[in-house]
Write a protein that holds these residues in place. Structure first.
Motif, PDB file in Angstrom:
ATOM      1  N   VAL A 273      45.589  87.048  35.187  1.00  0.00           N
ATOM      2  CA  VAL A 273      45.749  85.691  34.642  1.00  0.00           C
ATOM      3  C   VAL A 273      47.125  85.136  34.994  1.00  0.00           C
ATOM      4  O   VAL A 273      47.273  83.982  35.411  1.00  0.00           O
ATOM      5  N   GLY A 274      48.163  85.970  34.851  1.00  0.00           N
ATOM      6  CA  GLY A 274      49.517  85.523  35.135  1.00  0.00           C
ATOM      7  C   GLY A 274      49.734  85.200  36.603  1.00  0.00           C
ATOM      8  O   GLY A 274      50.376  84.198  36.939  1.00  0.00           O
ATOM      9  N   ILE A 275      49.201  86.018  37.500  1.00  0.00           N
ATOM     10  CA  ILE A 275      49.367  85.783  38.940  1.00  0.00           C
ATOM     11  C   ILE A 275      48.595  84.546  39.372  1.00  0.00           C
ATOM     12  O   ILE A 275      49.091  83.740  40.175  1.00  0.00           O
ATOM     13  N   PHE A 276      47.401  84.364  38.833  1.00  0.00           N
ATOM     14  CA  PHE A 276      46.643  83.138  39.143  1.00  0.00           C
ATOM     15  C   PHE A 276      47.418  81.912  38.660  1.00  0.00           C
ATOM     16  O   PHE A 276      47.554  80.915  39.387  1.00  0.00           O
ATOM     17  N   SER A 277      47.923  81.980  37.435  1.00  0.00           N
ATOM     18  CA  SER A 277      48.706  80.881  36.881  1.00  0.00           C
ATOM     19  C   SER A 277      49.972  80.642  37.696  1.00  0.00           C
ATOM     20  O   SER A 277      50.366  79.502  37.946  1.00  0.00           O
ATOM     21  N   GLY A 278      50.625  81.742  38.128  1.00  0.00           N
ATOM     22  CA  GLY A 278      51.845  81.622  38.906  1.00  0.00           C
ATOM     23  C   GLY A 278      51.614  80.988  40.266  1.00  0.00           C
ATOM     24  O   GLY A 278      52.427  80.179  40.735  1.00  0.00           O
ATOM     25  N   THR A 279      50.520  81.344  40.914  1.00  0.00           N
ATOM     26  CA  THR A 279      50.188  80.733  42.203  1.00  0.00           C
ATOM     27  C   THR A 279      49.924  79.248  42.031  1.00  0.00           C
ATOM     28  O   THR A 279      50.387  78.413  42.823  1.00  0.00           O
ATOM     29  N   TYR A 280      49.202  78.897  40.971  1.00  0.00           N
ATOM     30  CA  TYR A 280      48.905  77.492  40.683  1.00  0.00           C
ATOM     31  C   TYR A 280      50.183  76.701  40.441  1.00  0.00           C
ATOM     32  O   TYR A 280      50.381  75.621  41.002  1.00  0.00           O
ATOM     33  N   SER A 281      51.073  77.253  39.614  1.00  0.00           N
ATOM     34  CA  SER A 281      52.297  76.521  39.275  1.00  0.00           C
ATOM     35  C   SER A 281      53.222  76.369  40.476  1.00  0.00           C
ATOM     36  O   SER A 281      53.898  75.356  40.631  1.00  0.00           O
ATOM     37  N   SER A 282      53.266  77.379  41.345  1.00  0.00           N
ATOM     38  CA  SER A 282      54.132  77.310  42.521  1.00  0.00           C
ATOM     39  C   SER A 282      53.711  76.186  43.463  1.00  0.00           C
ATOM     40  O   SER A 282      54.554  75.517  44.064  1.00  0.00           O
ATOM     41  N   ILE A 283      52.414  75.977  43.576  1.00  0.00           N
ATOM     42  CA  ILE A 283      51.886  74.975  44.505  1.00  0.00           C
ATOM     43  C   ILE A 283      51.771  73.601  43.856  1.00  0.00           C
ATOM     44  O   ILE A 283      52.199  72.589  44.418  1.00  0.00           O
ATOM     45  N   PHE A 284      51.199  73.566  42.648  1.00  0.00           N
ATOM     46  CA  PHE A 284      50.819  72.291  42.056  1.00  0.00           C
ATOM     47  C   PHE A 284      51.757  71.771  40.963  1.00  0.00           C
ATOM     48  O   PHE A 284      51.595  70.641  40.503  1.00  0.00           O
ATOM     49  N   ILE A 285      52.710  72.594  40.536  1.00  0.00           N
ATOM     50  CA  ILE A 285      53.593  72.168  39.439  1.00  0.00           C
ATOM     51  C   ILE A 285      55.063  72.125  39.855  1.00  0.00           C
ATOM     52  O   ILE A 285      55.723  71.085  39.727  1.00  0.00           O
ATOM     53  N   ALA A 286      55.588  73.233  40.380  1.00  0.00           N
ATOM     54  CA  ALA A 286      57.032  73.343  40.621  1.00  0.00           C
ATOM     55  C   ALA A 286      57.533  72.278  41.603  1.00  0.00           C
ATOM     56  O   ALA A 286      58.405  71.460  41.256  1.00  0.00           O
TER      57      ALA A 286
END
Length: 300
Positions: A273-286
């Protein structure tokens, strides 16, 4: 052509829904701490044919174990949880269960026993929180330092702040999930959960740095592009690499989740869950947050 920056409000909204849901879950139910954090004892027993759990509980009643809970583990094993106890009581438990196993003509083996006092549990809980805070601050300061030569159109320290926001996003979502699992499925968290969160932070910041580093390169390479277009270009250039890396890790973790046994299951789930969330945030949030921040500065 992918236009992530142009649709960033949609991605913010998706993250916002999960963050609010996680906050509500955590506020309502909190985390179900295991013996690592609240103290107590855990005993893992292996059988070739597990006896009825109620009969095990009845056999142990004379020992007056406080808060005894017996849970199935896998197809034939069992886990007993109770408040902190001494070695004499531990040996009495083993004797009773062994005698019952002999009586029922089944094989019995003690796999694991651990006992932690409430004071040590509270200390571990405090140290875990401190470790996460130190890691978050350390990563943010490092990002700000690493991008210290980037001053236009947005200063380097803002890269560190945006990274901190993305990492918070990656922490709160698995925490909210495990608050839910603890409330409705009795899932307990221990030091393994903290280890999983720290691994997630490291993995997430790695993905974020890849995107930010490409932004830094493209600031020199594409001086004619406006900042939003440059961010979009940088995300597109790193998108396949980030997705392939994360997909490889998630496939490996999926195999561990399915075949790794009960003791690893929730540790692996937290990582997934954390790695999926981290990949999402790196691309679509940060990276999109940098554009949003620049727009706010211009309006101000």
């Amino acid at each position: 052509m992918i236009n992530i920056i142009g649709k960033r409000k949609i991605y913010y909204a998706i993250s916002g829904i999960f963050i609010v849901a996680s906050f509500i879950s955590f506020a309502l139910w909190g985390l179900n701490f295991g013996i690592d954090f609240k103290g107590g004892s855990v005993l893992e027993i292996s059988y070739d044919a597990r006896p009825d759990l109620n009969s095990m509980s009845e056999s142990l009643k004379p020992l007056l174990l406080n808060d005894l809970r017996i849970s199935p583990l896998g197809s034939n094993d069992a886990v007993l949880r109770f408040r902190e106890t001494d070695e004499a009581t531990h040996q009495n438990i083993i004797k009773i269960l062994s005698d019952d196993a002999i009586k029922n003509k089944i094989q019995f083996e003690e796999r694991r026993f651990s006992s932690i006092g409430p004071t040590i549990g509270a200390e571990l809980r405090q140290k875990s929180v401190k470790a996460i805070i130190i890691v978050l601050l350390g990563i943010s300061l490092y990002i700000a330092w690493a991008f210290r030569k980037v001053s236009k159109p947005i200063s380097s320290w803002r890269y560190g702040v945006v990274t901190l926001i993305a990492l918070f996003h990656d922490l709160i979502i698995p925490i909210g999930l495990f608050a839910y699992l603890g409330r409705f499925y009795g899932v307990e968290i221990g030091t393994n959960f903290i280890v999983a969160l720290l691994v997630v932070l490291g993995f997430s910041v790695h993905d974020t740095i890849v995107v930010f580093d490409r932004i830094r390169e493209n600031l020199k390479r594409y001086a004619e592009l406006n900042f939003a277009s440059l961010i979009n270009q940088s995300i597109r250039e790193t998108l396949v690499r980030s997705l392939n890396t994360s997909l490889t890790v998630l496939l490996t973790l999926s195999a561990l989740y399915i075949f790794g046994g009960e003791s690893l299951r929730y540790f692996v789930l937290a990582l997934m869950v954390g790695i999926f969330s981290g990949t999402y945030s790196s691309i679509f949030i940060a990276a999109p947050l940098l554009v949003t921040w620049l727009h706010i500065l211009k309006k101000g």
